[in-house]
Design a protein around this motif. Structure first.
Motif, PDB file in Angstrom:
ATOM      1  N   UNK A   9      89.515  85.036   1.053  1.00 50.46           N
ATOM      2  CA  UNK A   9      88.272  84.719   0.579  1.00 50.46           C
ATOM      3  C   UNK A   9      89.708  83.875  -0.892  1.00 50.46           C
ATOM      4  N   UNK A  10      89.738  82.477  -0.159  1.00 50.82           N
ATOM      5  CA  UNK A  10      90.604  81.689  -1.228  1.00 50.82           C
ATOM      6  C   UNK A  10      90.448  80.416  -2.042  1.00 50.82           C
ATOM      7  N   UNK A  11      88.745  80.060  -2.194  1.00 49.78           N
ATOM      8  CA  UNK A  11      88.410  78.962  -2.452  1.00 49.78           C
ATOM      9  C   UNK A  11      88.206  78.877  -3.739  1.00 49.78           C
ATOM     10  N   UNK A  12      88.342  80.079  -4.724  1.00 52.85           N
ATOM     11  CA  UNK A  12      88.048  79.914  -5.646  1.00 52.85           C
ATOM     12  C   UNK A  12      88.729  80.827  -6.382  1.00 52.85           C
ATOM     13  N   UNK A  13      90.067  80.894  -5.991  1.00 55.53           N
ATOM     14  CA  UNK A  13      90.930  81.785  -6.774  1.00 55.53           C
ATOM     15  C   UNK A  13      91.822  80.339  -7.496  1.00 55.53           C
ATOM     16  N   UNK A  14      90.977  79.346  -7.199  1.00 51.92           N
ATOM     17  CA  UNK A  14      92.173  77.663  -8.198  1.00 51.92           C
ATOM     18  C   UNK A  14      91.526  76.952  -8.265  1.00 51.92           C
ATOM     19  N   UNK A  15      90.991  76.402  -9.216  1.00 48.21           N
ATOM     20  CA  UNK A  15      89.773  76.043  -9.717  1.00 48.21           C
ATOM     21  C   UNK A  15      90.571  74.560 -10.825  1.00 48.21           C
ATOM     22  N   UNK A  41      82.339  77.635 -13.159  1.00 47.55           N
ATOM     23  CA  UNK A  41      81.853  79.861 -12.661  1.00 47.55           C
ATOM     24  C   UNK A  41      80.971  80.057 -12.604  1.00 47.55           C
ATOM     25  N   UNK A  42      79.441  78.952 -12.929  1.00 47.64           N
ATOM     26  CA  UNK A  42      78.476  78.808 -11.989  1.00 47.64           C
ATOM     27  C   UNK A  42      78.245  78.407 -10.543  1.00 47.64           C
ATOM     28  N   UNK A  43      78.504  77.651 -10.954  1.00 42.79           N
ATOM     29  CA  UNK A  43      79.191  76.755  -9.691  1.00 42.79           C
ATOM     30  C   UNK A  43      79.569  77.537  -8.593  1.00 42.79           C
ATOM     31  N   UNK A  44      81.172  78.286  -8.672  1.00 47.82           N
ATOM     32  CA  UNK A  44      81.159  79.172  -7.587  1.00 47.82           C
ATOM     33  C   UNK A  44      80.355  80.553  -7.213  1.00 47.82           C
ATOM     34  N   UNK A  45      79.811  81.247  -8.591  1.00 49.63           N
ATOM     35  CA  UNK A  45      79.075  82.569  -8.167  1.00 49.63           C
ATOM     36  C   UNK A  45      77.359  82.091  -7.537  1.00 49.63           C
ATOM     37  N   UNK A  46      77.042  80.747  -7.376  1.00 53.80           N
ATOM     38  CA  UNK A  46      76.046  80.301  -6.575  1.00 53.80           C
ATOM     39  C   UNK A  46      76.322  80.078  -5.292  1.00 53.80           C
ATOM     40  N   UNK A  47      77.445  79.546  -5.183  1.00 51.03           N
ATOM     41  CA  UNK A  47      78.620  79.627  -3.693  1.00 51.03           C
ATOM     42  C   UNK A  47      78.512  80.490  -2.622  1.00 51.03           C
ATOM     43  N   UNK A  48      79.069  81.704  -4.270  1.00 47.33           N
ATOM     44  CA  UNK A  48      80.037  82.838  -3.299  1.00 47.33           C
ATOM     45  C   UNK A  48      78.498  83.367  -2.940  1.00 47.33           C
TER      46      UNK A  48
END
Length: 203
Positions: A1-7, A124-131
């Motif tokens: 799981x690496x997609x959201x480690x660096x935004x 952050x909300x965009x990431x949470x909704x994807x994850x």
């Protein structure tokens, strides 16, 4: 799981905290001005910065998302900590069986007023909704923290619960819970659990 480690956002670099971020994270969380709405939350242990780094690393590994170190220049100094994370306490306290994402933002006092919390919160909300879209995003804050409330509102979150802040030394303190969606009855019941204030989900 690496997609959201660096935004990367328009103005911010949001990264999984590295060991070298620990001192700056402690300094931001140690600043009394950062805690004027909740003085008891001020961080005093210098080891806390290292703990924050380790907690984010563990949660990125476990959940695919956690709190970031925030910068406003590439390779610049850390100016904050924030994002969405799934706290252990939220999993244990939540009667819905889903857990919830806790939205958190705390910035260096010198960069307040630039809209960084909102910009970071949108990512952050965009990431949470994807994850994990089935988990609601929660912002847990004190009523008299007007700036934090306005940030939640700018993010499109809605007030879902208001009540006494259990465990707060200030008997008049009122805790607000904002959500990114319309809550169902089961979730409302979970929000009213008296132990939430002691769970450390404060903003």
């Amino acid at each position: 799981m690496t997609r959201w480690r660096h935004v990367r956002t328009e103005r911010l670099w949001l990264d999984e905290p590295a060991d070298g971020d620990a001192a700056a994270l402690f300094t931001i969380h140690h600043d009394p001005a950062s805690w004027r709405h909740f003085p008891a939350g001020r961080v005093t242990d210098p080891a806390a910065g290292t703990t924050m780094v380790g907690a984010s690393r563990r949660r990125f590994d476990r959940d695919g998302l956690a709190y970031w170190s925030v910068r406003d220049a590439e390779d610049g100094p850390v100016i904050g900590r924030g994002g969405c994370a799934l706290p252990d306490e939220a999993i244990e306290a939540d009667v819905t069986g889903r857990g919830w994402w806790n939205l958190y933002y705390r910035l260096d006092q010198r960069v307040l007023g630039r809209g960084y919390a909102t910009e970071m919160g949108q990512a952050a909300i965009r990431a949470a909704r994807e994850v994990s879209p089935e988990r609601p995003v929660l912002a847990y804050l004190l009523e008299h923290n007007v700036a934090s409330r306005r940030t939640a509102e700018r993010l499109g979150m809605r007030l879902a619960w208001r009540g006494a802040d259990a465990g707060n030394a200030d008997a008049d303190a009122v805790r607000l819970v904002f959500l990114d969606r319309e809550p169902d009855d089961v979730l409302v019941a979970a929000l009213a659990v008296e132990g939430m204030a002691a769970a450390g989900l404060v903003g």
